[in-house]
Design an enzyme around this catalytic site. Structure first.
Site, PDB file in Angstrom:
ATOM      1  CG  HIS A 129      -1.726   1.233   1.407  1.00 51.66           C
ATOM      2  ND1 HIS A 129      -1.443   2.198   2.346  1.00 51.66           N
ATOM      3  CD2 HIS A 129      -2.832   1.657   0.745  1.00 51.66           C
ATOM      4  CE1 HIS A 129      -2.343   3.165   2.268  1.00 51.66           C
ATOM      5  NE2 HIS A 129      -3.190   2.863   1.301  1.00 51.66           N
ATOM      6  CG  HIS A 174      -0.424   9.765   0.654  1.00 52.14           C
ATOM      7  ND1 HIS A 174      -0.569   9.622   2.015  1.00 52.14           N
ATOM      8  CD2 HIS A 174      -1.564   9.267   0.119  1.00 52.14           C
ATOM      9  CE1 HIS A 174      -1.722   9.070   2.287  1.00 52.14           C
ATOM     10  NE2 HIS A 174      -2.344   8.847   1.150  1.00 52.14           N
TER      11      HIS A 174
END
Length: 597
Positions: A129, A174
């Site tokens: 992830h 991110h």
């Protein structure tokens, strides 16, 4: 393991010296009994006798004489440091050396042995992830290095979040956080260089796309130029069955997901905040080893700055409603081998199976719990053909992970983990994927592929009858004095080790036991046996943790491992231990005995 003794000393109050007898233990009783049984009281064991022992005690069928001779020769070469042997047999000490060798006598096999010819959806797949993050989810650096590390640890699914960098370039980061970006090209090159270093089975790249069609075209060109013939092209929206891992060896598959993959409504977000930390099993296994990424206080400093951005992101929802985020570049769309989307109509509709289409659905860890509770059979039926990816809840700012068992019990192939989130949850994930030679693909149990209408009938209740019973004996441990400084555990005395042993798996199977404490010794002998009845042995993991007892402080960590029960080899085995980050110690290991009844 020669039974030698020498005195060791520890300084006390700077001026006093405490002396302890440092004992190098000889073979434990189980080893001596086994040696006597197959040598019939003789002082030496021949290759033929070792062959018989391995065949009868190992539970793996016939062992060849050539293999037994190879082991004898290797033990004599290592232990006596000679290339030619005047004898070709083992003494008791030689035999003990063999049993305590993690490479000659491992607890699980290191070769791929499962059927790899089934469709890809029939396997659990080692999944990362936010694979580019070096630390926490809010403020850490993005880099290609964690991607390389994950692939070399066996991960087969890598995630990249693609964002515009100006008007003409693409970066990986991110989004809407304070993380530092990394160039997409570096990430792609890292994948190419490391994809098949450990396993030849396919690597899947999941792309979270926040790009315009112009930038999609650029990404398609970069991917094509980087991977070339390694790329696998496939229209999953027009097929009934996906190819197998064997057919896809050394191939790169591209998959996409919506820029916001959440199906949750606002009430789910509130539940997420209230459940923070609920999934910990510290009450049973003791406190989690110290955080190696970021402390919560460190993260609190940046959380407030990010919350406004994330709140805005949640309110905007999926970019699917924004035409600029659609897959409009045909060159880019052609790359997509596994399509992902956000079906409209709620969770039940999302789990509906289309007989003419294969797709990937992503759910958060909390939404999976809701899905299993409300539509358990639908979840399992969906995963028999399609791909289900589970990702960590949004409040795991410190890159922690969740217990993966609920996902595996439901047939979810991709349990996405933060590979930098060291701790017990990640140890379980690494334990599962030690199976099947560590290739990153583990065949799902047959009961998860049952096509009957009541596909969830297998789910064990509290009164489920055990299918199999595993007996585990923790005999002894060794190697700490080679891997740690003499004063690492205690400044004034040798360590006081004990072992926690238990099962992670179906709720009815989960348990933890522990040995007594062995005081003031670097080579503790416990000789403690435990019995574990298992209702779902196919998904059970044997958890092992060694700790050093401290009266006034938190116990010290002394090593850990997790082993898939279905892969454990019977007999006395050398079990290597790993540090908090999952790196194997050079010398530290346990001698354990396994038996299935």
């Amino acid at each position: 393991m020669e039974g030698k003794k020498e005195m060791g000393s520890y300084k006390f109050c700077l001026i006093f010296t405490r002396k302890f007898r440092m004992t190098e233990s000889g073979p434990v009783e189980d080893v001596r009994d086994l040696f006597e049984k197959y040598t019939e009281g003789d002082a030496h064991m021949s290759p033929e006798q070792l062959q018989k022992l391995m065949t009868e005690e190992g539970g793996e069928g016939e062992t060849s004489l050539e293999e037994a001779e190879r082991i004898v020769d290797e033990v004599l070469r290592r232990k006596h440091h000679i290339a030619k042997f005047t004898r070709r047999n083992l003494t008791l000490d030689d035999f003990n050396y063999y049993l305590f060798s993690t490479d000659l006598n491992p607890p699980i096999a290191d070769q791929v042995h499962q059927n790899m010819d089934a469709p890809l959806s029939h396997y659990f797949i080692f999944t990362g992830h936010n694979s580019y993050l070096t630390g926490n989810q809010l403020s850490s650096n993005c880099s290609e290095l964690p991607i390389a590390d994950a692939l070399r640890r066996g991960v087969r699914v890598v995630e990249l979040d693609l964002w515009p960098r100006g008007t003409d370039d693409v970066c990986v980061k991110h989004g809407r956080t304070l993380t530092k970006e990394v160039k997409l090209g570096k990430c792609l090159e890292s994948i190419k260089a490391n994809a098949f270093a450990i396993s030849k089975y396919p690597v899947i790249i999941t792309l979270e796309d926040h790009l315009t069609p112009k930038l999609q075209f650029k990404v398609a060109k970069m991917i094509t130029q980087t991977f070339g013939d390694m790329l696998y092209y496939h229209d999953s929206q027009g097929c009934q069955e996906f190819p197998s891992p064997e057919e896809l060896k050394e191939k790169i598959l591209i998959s996409t997901k919506p820029p916001k993959e959440y199906l949750e409504a606002n009430d789910t977000k509130e539940k997420d905040n209230g459940e923070k930390g609920k999934d910990s099993d510290e009450d049973v296994w003791g406190k989690e080893p110290e955080d190696l990424i970021s402390t919560q206080s460190d993260l609190d400093k940046v959380t407030s700055s990010v919350n406004d951005l994330n709140q805005d992101d949640e309110e905007r929802g999926s970019c699917e409603s924004d035409t600029s985020c659609q897959l409009q570049a045909p060159e880019y769309k052609r790359l997509i081998a596994i399509h992902a989307g956000k079906p409209k109509g709620g969770l039940r509709m999302a789990l509906k199976v289309d007989p003419n289409k294969i797709r990937r659905l992503s759910l958060s860890e909390q939404l999976l719990e809701k899905a299993v509770a409300s539509y358990g059979a639908d979840v399992i039926r969906f995963t028999q053909k399609n791909f289900l990816r589970i990702y960590p809840k949004g409040t795991r700012f410190n890159s922690s992970n969740y217990k993966p068992q609920i996902g595996w019990m439901s047939g979810a192939q991709m349990i996405a983990f933060n590979m930098q989130g060291y701790g017990r949850a990640l140890w379980l994930m690494e334990g599962m994927f030690r199976a099947n030679g560590g290739c990153g693909y583990v065949k799902k149990p047959d009961f998860l592929m049952d096509a009957s209408p009541n596909g969830q009938d297998f789910y064990p209740k509290d009164n489920s009858s055990p299918k199999k019973t595993l007996k585990v004996k923790v005999c002894m441990g060794d190697g700490w004095l080679l891997d740690f400084k003499k004063t690492h555990f205690d400044s004034y005395s040798p360590p006081d080790f004990f072992v926690r042993v238990g099962i992670a798996g179906a709720p009815v199977d989960e348990v933890m036991e522990k040995t007594k404490i062995e005081y003031d010794t670097w080579t503790p002998i416990w000789n403690k046996e435990f019995t574990f009845p298992l209702a779902v042995p196919e998904l059970a993991l044997l958890r092992v943790e060694v700790h050093e007892h401290d009266v006034n402080e938190k116990d010290d960590f002394g090593g850990q491992t997790c082993l898939p029960v279905s892969e454990i080899r019977q007999g006395i085995r050398a079990v290597p231990l790993f540090n908090r980050k999952g790196v194997k110690y050079s010398s530290t290991r346990l001698l354990m005995r396994f038996e299935f009844v």
